[in-house]
Design a protein around this motif. Structure first.
Motif, PDB file in Angstrom:
ATOM      1  N   ALA A  30       0.776  -1.081  -0.056  1.00 31.01           N
ATOM      2  CA  ALA A  30      -0.144   0.074   0.063  1.00 31.01           C
ATOM      3  C   ALA A  30       0.872   1.263   0.109  1.00 31.01           C
ATOM      4  CB  ALA A  30      -0.898   0.049   1.338  1.00 31.01           C
ATOM      5  N   ALA A  97       8.479  -2.966   1.848  1.00 27.47           N
ATOM      6  CA  ALA A  97       7.906  -2.380   3.290  1.00 27.47           C
ATOM      7  C   ALA A  97       8.912  -1.338   4.127  1.00 27.47           C
ATOM      8  CB  ALA A  97       7.621  -3.695   4.051  1.00 27.47           C
ATOM      9  N   HIS A 197      23.857  -0.642  -2.601  1.00 29.01           N
ATOM     10  CA  HIS A 197      23.001   0.565  -2.998  1.00 29.01           C
ATOM     11  C   HIS A 197      22.863   1.536  -1.833  1.00 29.01           C
ATOM     12  CE1 HIS A 197      19.353   2.237  -4.588  1.00 29.01           C
ATOM     13  NE2 HIS A 197      18.823   2.204  -3.282  1.00 29.01           N
TER      14      HIS A 197
HETATM   15  N1  LIG Z   1      16.050  -0.329  -3.178  1.00 25.41           N
HETATM   16  C1  LIG Z   1      15.991   0.782  -3.875  1.00 25.41           C
HETATM   17  O1  LIG Z   1      16.570   0.943  -5.033  1.00 25.41           O
HETATM   18  C2  LIG Z   1      14.997   1.724  -3.194  1.00 25.41           C
HETATM   19  C3  LIG Z   1      14.560   1.490  -2.109  1.00 25.41           C
HETATM   20  N2  LIG Z   1      13.562   2.461  -1.542  1.00 25.41           N
HETATM   21  C4  LIG Z   1      12.938   1.800   0.029  1.00 25.41           C
HETATM   22  O2  LIG Z   1      11.858   1.327  -0.222  1.00 25.41           O
HETATM   23  C5  LIG Z   1      11.225   1.368   1.120  1.00 25.41           C
HETATM   24  C6  LIG Z   1       9.691   1.891   1.088  1.00 25.41           C
HETATM   25  O3  LIG Z   1       9.691   3.015   0.330  1.00 25.41           O
HETATM   26  P1  LIG Z   1       8.106   3.804   0.009  1.00 25.41           P
HETATM   27  O4  LIG Z   1       7.274   2.999  -0.912  1.00 25.41           O
HETATM   28  O5  LIG Z   1       8.656   5.075  -0.921  1.00 25.41           O
HETATM   29  O6  LIG Z   1       7.592   4.069   1.324  1.00 25.41           O
HETATM   30  P2  LIG Z   1       6.109   4.286   1.939  1.00 25.41           P
HETATM   31  O7  LIG Z   1       6.025   4.543   3.350  1.00 25.41           O
HETATM   32  O8  LIG Z   1       5.259   5.190   0.929  1.00 25.41           O
HETATM   33  O9  LIG Z   1       5.584   2.751   1.938  1.00 25.41           O
HETATM   34  C7  LIG Z   1       5.986   1.634   2.777  1.00 25.41           C
HETATM   35  C8  LIG Z   1       4.925   0.857   3.197  1.00 25.41           C
HETATM   36  O10 LIG Z   1       5.443  -0.161   4.079  1.00 25.41           O
HETATM   37  C9  LIG Z   1       4.548  -0.571   4.650  1.00 25.41           C
HETATM   38  N3  LIG Z   1       4.992  -1.265   6.218  1.00 25.41           N
HETATM   39  C10 LIG Z   1       5.492  -0.800   7.090  1.00 25.41           C
HETATM   40  N4  LIG Z   1       5.703  -1.745   7.995  1.00 25.41           N
HETATM   41  C11 LIG Z   1       5.513  -2.932   7.479  1.00 25.41           C
HETATM   42  C12 LIG Z   1       5.330  -4.171   7.850  1.00 25.41           C
HETATM   43  N5  LIG Z   1       5.721  -4.374   9.086  1.00 25.41           N
HETATM   44  N6  LIG Z   1       5.041  -5.252   7.065  1.00 25.41           N
HETATM   45  C13 LIG Z   1       4.341  -4.646   5.873  1.00 25.41           C
HETATM   46  N7  LIG Z   1       4.286  -3.537   5.271  1.00 25.41           N
HETATM   47  C14 LIG Z   1       4.562  -2.562   6.145  1.00 25.41           C
HETATM   48  C15 LIG Z   1       3.858   0.702   5.035  1.00 25.41           C
HETATM   49  O11 LIG Z   1       2.168   0.466   5.679  1.00 25.41           O
HETATM   50  C16 LIG Z   1       3.637   1.448   3.763  1.00 25.41           C
HETATM   51  O12 LIG Z   1       2.486   1.114   3.384  1.00 25.41           O
HETATM   52  C17 LIG Z   1      11.997   2.581   1.978  1.00 25.41           C
HETATM   53  O13 LIG Z   1      12.888   1.889   2.771  1.00 25.41           O
HETATM   54  C18 LIG Z   1      12.988   3.077   0.860  1.00 25.41           C
HETATM   55  O14 LIG Z   1      13.958   3.640   1.432  1.00 25.41           O
HETATM   56  C19 LIG Z   1      13.048   3.584  -2.085  1.00 25.41           C
HETATM   57  C20 LIG Z   1      13.405   3.648  -3.438  1.00 25.41           C
HETATM   58  C21 LIG Z   1      14.565   2.773  -4.089  1.00 25.41           C
END
Ligand SMILES: NC(=O)C1=CN([C@@H]2O[C@H](COP(=O)(O)OP(=O)(O)OC[C@H]3O[C@@H](n4cnc5c(N)ncnc54)[C@H](O)[C@@H]3O)[C@@H](O)[C@H]2O)C=CC1
Ligand SMILES: O=C([O-])CC(=O)C(=O)O
Length: 345
Positions: A30, A97, A197
């Motif tokens: 989500a 997540a 990364h």
């Molecule tokens: N590997 C990569 O290249 C990249 C990694 N990221 C990382 O991806 C992650 C997510 O980023 P966004 O989607 O923008 O954040 P966001 O805050 O928009 O979404 C994160 C989601 O994880 C959910 N969540 C939190 N705890 C959880 C749990 N225990 N179980 C399941 N879901 C849970 C939240 O409810 C939320 O819906 C961040 O850590 C970010 O740094 C972001 C961009 C690139």
């Protein structure tokens, strides 16, 4: 009857081969990445069931995505009680997540919150789909992959060939930026991005880019391009000014990586990818992102990094201490046990 059988047999030869179909689970479905990623995955011909899990808002996201007129069946799962059902039978688990950065933060600043989240999800995978391939997006990837591996290892189900840190966005960015410089379609650009990364651990091997960078580019210009690729995540964090980090380009990158995994899983032959995996490619660094060959069982081959020029070699040496520190930090988090997870909440 015989005639009908004969016609059916001929017709089956005329049918195009059907792709294998798999169950894919998105954990964090989500969120900013999770939502567009779920939409893109719903369009995949390789997915029969799309399992959307989060601790909030999944009923709405699942209802919305399920109205797309593509074949994958969509189910939403909400909260820890439903994690087992979300994971049961999954072939590929993709994990965005966790919290994203705000301006001024490093990816490592996310460790305290995201390490505990990733650890819990790893325990779920170990218990409910221990043979699934797992693609970790949650930052800091340099540490969250070792955390995941340690949890699986302790549960006796680790197969490093199936565990990936997703670094595809670094490759995607390098392709996009180079295509602007050389004036080529990004689909015709190839460039290895290796290491990890985060900042200096992201090492684009520009000397191996195809098409080659123009000979007229100065050393300063090449250095500036390398730095732009390394800092591209920060560029987005700053542009979003507190509203999060890359989500749309990340969803594209993760969908592309998922497509490679599912094609390899389905036996389409060797599939070329880059990802951060457990590895002995670089002495002293137990995890490293390298060019990979994927097959039915996961990583079939970790390929050599190839030649580096002086600027790349210098960066390669400079990244080692930071990458090893992030790996050890992840491993130690799991070694310290649940107390560390509780403290991180
Ligand atoms: N590997 C990569 O290249 C990249 C990694 N990221 C990382 O991806 C992650 C997510 O980023 P966004 O989607 O923008 O954040 P966001 O805050 O928009 O979404 C994160 C989601 O994880 C959910 N969540 C939190 N705890 C959880 C749990 N225990 N179980 C399941 N879901 C849970 C939240 O409810 C939320 O819906 C961040 O850590 C970010 O740094 C972001 C961009 C690139
Ligand atoms: O920069 C961030 O925090 C998110 C990320 O990993 C990226 O965009 O590469």
């Amino acid at each position: 009857m015989a005639a009908l059988n004969r016609i059916q047999k001929i017709a089956s030869h005329l049918d195009p081969p059907k792709p294998h179909k798999f169950k894919v689970a998105v954990l964090g479905a989500a969120g900013g990445i999770g939502q567009p990623l779920s939409m893109l995955l719903k369009m995949s011909p390789y997915i029969s069931e799309l399992s959307l899990y989060d601790v909030m808002n999944t009923p709405g996201v699942a209802a919305d995505v399920s109205h797309m007129s593509t074949a994958a069946r969509v189910k939403g799962y909400l909260g820890a009680d439903q994690l087992p059902a979300a994971l049961a039978g999954a072939n590929l688990v993709i994990i965005p997540a966790g919290v994203p950065r705000k301006p001024g933060m490093t990816r490592d600043d996310l460790f305290n919150i995201n390490a505990g989240i990733v650890r819990t999800l790893a325990e779920g995978v170990a218990a409910h789909c221990p043979t699934a391939w797992v693609a970790i997006i949650s930052n800091p990837v340099n540490s969250t992959v070792p955390i995941f591996a340690e949890v699986l290892q302790r549960a006796g189900v680790l197969d490093p060939k199936r565990l990936f840190g997703v670094t595809t966005l670094d490759v995607v960015r390098a392709e996009a930026f180079i295509s602007e410089i050389v004036g080529a379609d990004p689909r015709d650009v190839s460039v290895p991005v290796v290491g990890g990364h985060a900042g200096v651990t992201i090492l684009p091997l520009l000397s191996q880019a195809r098409p080659s960078l123009p000979a007229s580019m100065t050393a300063e210009q090449r250095k500036a391009l390398m730095t732009r690729i390394q800092d591209a995540g920060t560029e987005v964090v700053q542009a979003k000014a507190g509203a999060g980090s890359a989500t749309l380009s990340m969803a594209y990158a993760a969908a592309r990586f998922a497509d490679s995994c599912l094609r390899a899983m389905g036996g389409e032959g060797a599939v070329a990818e880059y990802a951060y995996v457990r590895s002995s490619a670089v002495e002293g660094l137990p995890y490293f992102s390298s060019p990979l060959r994927l097959g039915r069982a996961g990583v079939e081959d970790i390929l050599p990094l190839g030649p580096m020029d002086a600027m790349e070699s210098e960066n390669f040496e400079a990244m080692k201490a930071e990458l090893l520190g992030s790996i050890r930090k992840g491993e130690e988090f799991v070694a310290k046990g649940p107390a560390a997870a509780a403290a991180a909440k």
